[in-house]
Design a protein around this motif. Structure first.
Motif, short mmCIF file in Angstrom:
data_model
loop_
_atom_site.label_atom_id
_atom_site.label_comp_id
_atom_site.label_asym_id
_atom_site.label_seq_id
_atom_site.Cartn_x
_atom_site.Cartn_y
_atom_site.Cartn_z
N ARG A 1 65.64 67.93 116.61
CA ARG A 1 65.32 66.58 117.08
C ARG A 1 65.57 66.49 118.57
O ARG A 1 66.45 67.14 119.12
N ALA B 1 66.47 63.52 121.20
CA ALA B 1 67.02 62.17 120.96
C ALA B 1 67.30 61.40 122.25
O ALA B 1 68.45 61.16 122.60
N ASP C 1 67.49 57.08 120.47
CA ASP C 1 68.87 56.62 120.38
C ASP C 1 68.92 55.25 121.06
O ASP C 1 69.27 55.13 122.23
N TYR D 1 76.84 56.22 120.49
CA TYR D 1 75.90 57.21 119.97
C TYR D 1 76.52 58.22 119.00
O TYR D 1 75.85 58.76 118.11
N1 GLU Z 1 70.90 60.29 123.33
C1 GLU Z 1 71.68 61.46 123.61
C2 GLU Z 1 71.39 61.91 125.03
O1 GLU Z 1 70.30 61.64 125.51
C3 GLU Z 1 71.33 62.53 122.62
C4 GLU Z 1 72.23 63.71 122.66
C5 GLU Z 1 71.94 64.60 121.47
O2 GLU Z 1 70.91 65.26 121.49
O3 GLU Z 1 72.69 64.60 120.51
O4 GLU Z 1 72.22 62.47 125.67
#
Ligand code: GLU
Length: 463
Positions: free
Chosen positions: A7, A9, A43, A195
């Protein structure tokens, strides 16, 4: 191995930049290489900063790069699952309420540092009695919730070295000592989730097999491994790649608008160039022109990614962009050339592709040959150009015309080399450099060429 599920995110709080593209691409390559699936997961639990517009823009940016997610998920739609997980942790005594304000925490931190202790949270909220909590809440304090890290045997106030280790996809064996960390806050005072927990719940529920992300998350991985255990879930494999840095040695951030995919694309960077550059710098592999993502999937080797941050140079990216354009087949650009008003077909593309920095430059050269230009003519070249005009062959023009013509001009005028070619180039294109005139001449045609050569005739002719 069953086929992997990865994934990407991002938080939709801004446009994604080349550093995010590196993470997205590595996930994509990993999945493609092994017939796996790629989830795009937003996220977006931070409601104040996340927007649907940014999420949509991220989808567009990925599509431009050539990444088409198999599935799209939004954390904002999955809050019930996180509530459930938080409730389970609370029931197990692993998520506890804390009431300190940021100022109080800062004071505690300084005091610990002053006493030569590591600046981690000392779990004092664990000692609060029921009555004390009630009193704090009566004062109007909303608790935030911390995860009790499993870094002790019996007494949570006597932490012991507790390693969580994994075999990192990029970095090989890694470990984090949970005793060196503060119990992480999982839920804010307003009830919203940070998160850390949603990510674990999602990775569990979505069957994610490999979490590949930037090495700024190495410590999080220690915490998240502990969370997987606390939720009795099997953790995925983890991989952490080096991050990109600006040329000034700073970390990438959404503040650098000019490094966003949107801005780079506006500047004429091809998706293939960005993908190749963002994925190959800071690895043991050389930055090389490619036609598309399939070639990069072949090249991808996580064990060749360096540990040190990779320097992202816009100049190098532009250079790679020209090298990629120089080899792109006409079919790959035909539609975009058409849209830009370039009507010269494949021959024109081949005439200019070796001398452009961005595709829009092809439209520039098309206008140069087709529209009136301001010829750059030095007064001392006027006679020479008039003579050249007299020697210009009749049409039809082809790519031998230039050679035949300039040979005749050379014999007649005695000029050679730069003295011969530069005034012609300046008169015909208004510029001192550009694509081969041999190839441009047929597009200029005889009347146009004559008009440009003879532009000074009227003004400079002696009576
Ligand atoms: N939203 C997080 C970031 O952009 C995701 C990190 C992950 O891939 O777990 O840092």
């Amino acid at each position: 191995m069953a086929s992997p599920i990865v994934r990407f995110a991002p938080s939709p709080t801004g446009r994604i930049h080349a550093g995010n593209a590196r993470t997205a691409l590595y996930n994509w390559f990993f999945a493609q290489k092994q017939g796996g699936r790629f989830i795009l997961r937003f996220d977006d639990t931070d409601e104040a900063r996340s927007t649907r517009e940014f999420a949509d823009a991220i989808e567009e940016d990925l599509a431009w790069l050539g990444i088409s997610p198999d599935r799209i998920e939004r954390q904002s739609l999955r809050l019930a699952s996180y509530e459930e997980a938080a409730a389970a942790l609370k029931a197990a005594g692993l998520l506890y309420p804390c009431y300190e304000t940021p100022e109080e925490l800062e004071r505690q931190r300084k005091r610990r540092l002053g006493r030569g202790l590591p600046p981690v949270y000392d779990r004092r909220a664990l000692k609060l009695t029921e009555e004390e909590r009630a009193a704090l809440e009566a004062e109007g304090r909303e608790p935030h919730w911390r995860f009790l890290l499993p870094n002790f045997s019996d007494d949570p106030f006597a932490t012991v070295r507790t390693e969580r280790s994994w075999d990192d996809v990029f970095r090989g064996p890694q470990s984090v000592d949970l005793a060196s960390l503060s119990d992480p806050v999982l839920v804010r005072g307003d009830g919203s989730f940070l998160y850390t927990l949603p990510s674990v719940v999602d990775d569990r529920d979505m069957g994610v097999t490999h979490v590949l992300r930037g090495d700024d998350h190495v410590t999080n991985t220690g915490v998240q491994l502990a969370l997987f255990e606390a939720l009795q879930a099997t953790p995925p494999a983890f991989g952490h790649h080096n991050l990109l840095q600006t040329e000034a040695g700073e970390g990438f951030s959404k503040r650098y608008e000019s490094l966003s995919l949107a801005a780079l694309r506006r500047d004429g960077i091809e998706a293939a160039a960005l993908a190749a550059y963002a994925s190959l710098i800071g690895t043991g592999q050389s930055v090389q022109p490619v036609n598309g993502l399939a070639e990069l999937v072949e090249l991808f080797d996580p064990t060749k990614v360096n540990r040190a941050p990779a320097r992202f140079s816009v100049g190098e990216l532009k250079n790679l962009n020209s090298r990629i354009l120089a080899h792109l087949p006409y079919e790959a650009v035909a539609e975009r050339l058409e849209e830009a008003g370039v009507r010269g077909g494949e021959t024109f593309w081949h005439a200019v592709q070796g001398n452009i920095e961005k595709l829009a430059d092809a439209a520039f050269w098309w206008r140069v040959v087709r529209d009136p230009i301001e010829p750059a003519i030095e007064p001392e070249d006027a006679d020479f150009l008039r003579q050249a005009a007299e020697l210009l062959p009749e049409e039809p023009f082809d790519e031998t015309t230039w050679g035949t013509w300039t040979q005749a001009v050379k014999e007649k005028t005695g000029r050679r080399g730069k003295g011969l070619f530069l005034p012609l180039r300046r008169a015909l294109t208004g510029a001192t450099s550009g694509p081969e005139l041999r190839e441009l001449l047929p597009f200029l045609g005889r009347p146009n060429t004559l008009a440009r050569l003879c532009a000074p005739c009227s003004g400079t002719e002696t009576p």
